[in-house]
Design a protein around this motif. Structure first.
Motif, short mmCIF file in Angstrom:
data_model
loop_
_atom_site.label_atom_id
_atom_site.label_comp_id
_atom_site.label_asym_id
_atom_site.label_seq_id
_atom_site.Cartn_x
_atom_site.Cartn_y
_atom_site.Cartn_z
N ASP A 31 -76.84 8.82 -56.24
CA ASP A 31 -75.83 9.54 -57.01
C ASP A 31 -75.38 10.83 -56.33
N ARG A 56 -67.52 7.42 -59.30
CA ARG A 56 -68.55 6.81 -60.13
C ARG A 56 -69.23 5.68 -59.37
N ARG A 57 -70.35 5.21 -59.94
CA ARG A 57 -71.14 4.17 -59.29
C ARG A 57 -71.65 3.18 -60.32
N GLU A 58 -71.68 1.92 -59.95
CA GLU A 58 -72.30 0.87 -60.76
C GLU A 58 -73.20 0.07 -59.82
#
Length: 204
Positions: A130, A185-187
């Protein structure tokens, strides 16, 4: 004393001492092997448990391990010397090693927490995934579209390069090879980015 240190009763502590010296030399010459990333996902609070042991993010793991081996060695030698004085012979090495491990672990908690306080200048280059958010990445090949990620390169605050998969944050966007984009953002392992061609993101 040295010959006594090589007898079977003292063998675990002799081995621990040799390993301690070896690890200390590795850490001293700065091979960069002593950093630990404690970024863990799950229900168990590993951070607090390891913090109680003195193994926190501020202390390189090799220094912590060197301290533990030193405490184990000192506790073991003390146990065997005390046994020799009281009953005339040292304890069998399994019994001595078990007691030394328990005492050494408790001593190392104090030693490691003390070391953390006297090492305020230590900075790790280990980052979490992150930490790459709000950095700009460059598409290396292909075109990133929603549902069709492309490989990108992003440089963290320490100057280290990371290679990730990127999709546009907005459905209509496409990010071509050579273009830069802001990671927002991150998934999982997939990052979503806003193209830098948006005027609101252009540097002043």
């Amino acid at each position: 004393m040295f010959s006594q240190f090589l007898t079977p009763a003292y063998l675990p502590f002799a081995i621990a001492f040799v390993v301690m010296v070896g690890i200390g030399l590795i850490e001293a010459i700065g091979l960069g092997l002593g950093h630990l990333d404690l970024d863990a996902d799950g229900d168990v609070d590993l951070g607090s448990m390891l913090g109680w042991l003195g193994l926190g993010g501020e202390l390189p793991i090799l220094i912590w391990l060197t301290s533990l081996l030193g405490c184990f060695t000192l506790a073991g030698v003390a146990i065997q010397q005390a046994a020799s004085a009281l009953i005339g012979d040292p304890l069998a090495w399994p019994a001595a090693a078990g007691g030394a491990f328990l005492i050494g672990a408790m001593l190392n908690t104090l030693a490691a927490n003390g070391l953390r306080r006297v090492m305020p200048g230590f900075e790790t280059t280990v980052i979490t995934t992150d930490d790459l958010l709000m950095h700009r990445g460059t598409i290396l090949e292909g075109t990133a579209r929603r549902g069709s990620p492309a490989r990108a390169k992003v440089v963290d605050r320490h100057g280290q390069a990371h290679f990730i998969m990127v999709e546009p944050h907005a459905d209509p966007d496409a990010i071509s090879s050579g273009e830069t984009a802001l990671l927002v953002r991150r998934e999982g392992r997939l990052f979503f980015a806003v193209p830098d061609r948006e005027s609101v993101l252009r540097p002043i």
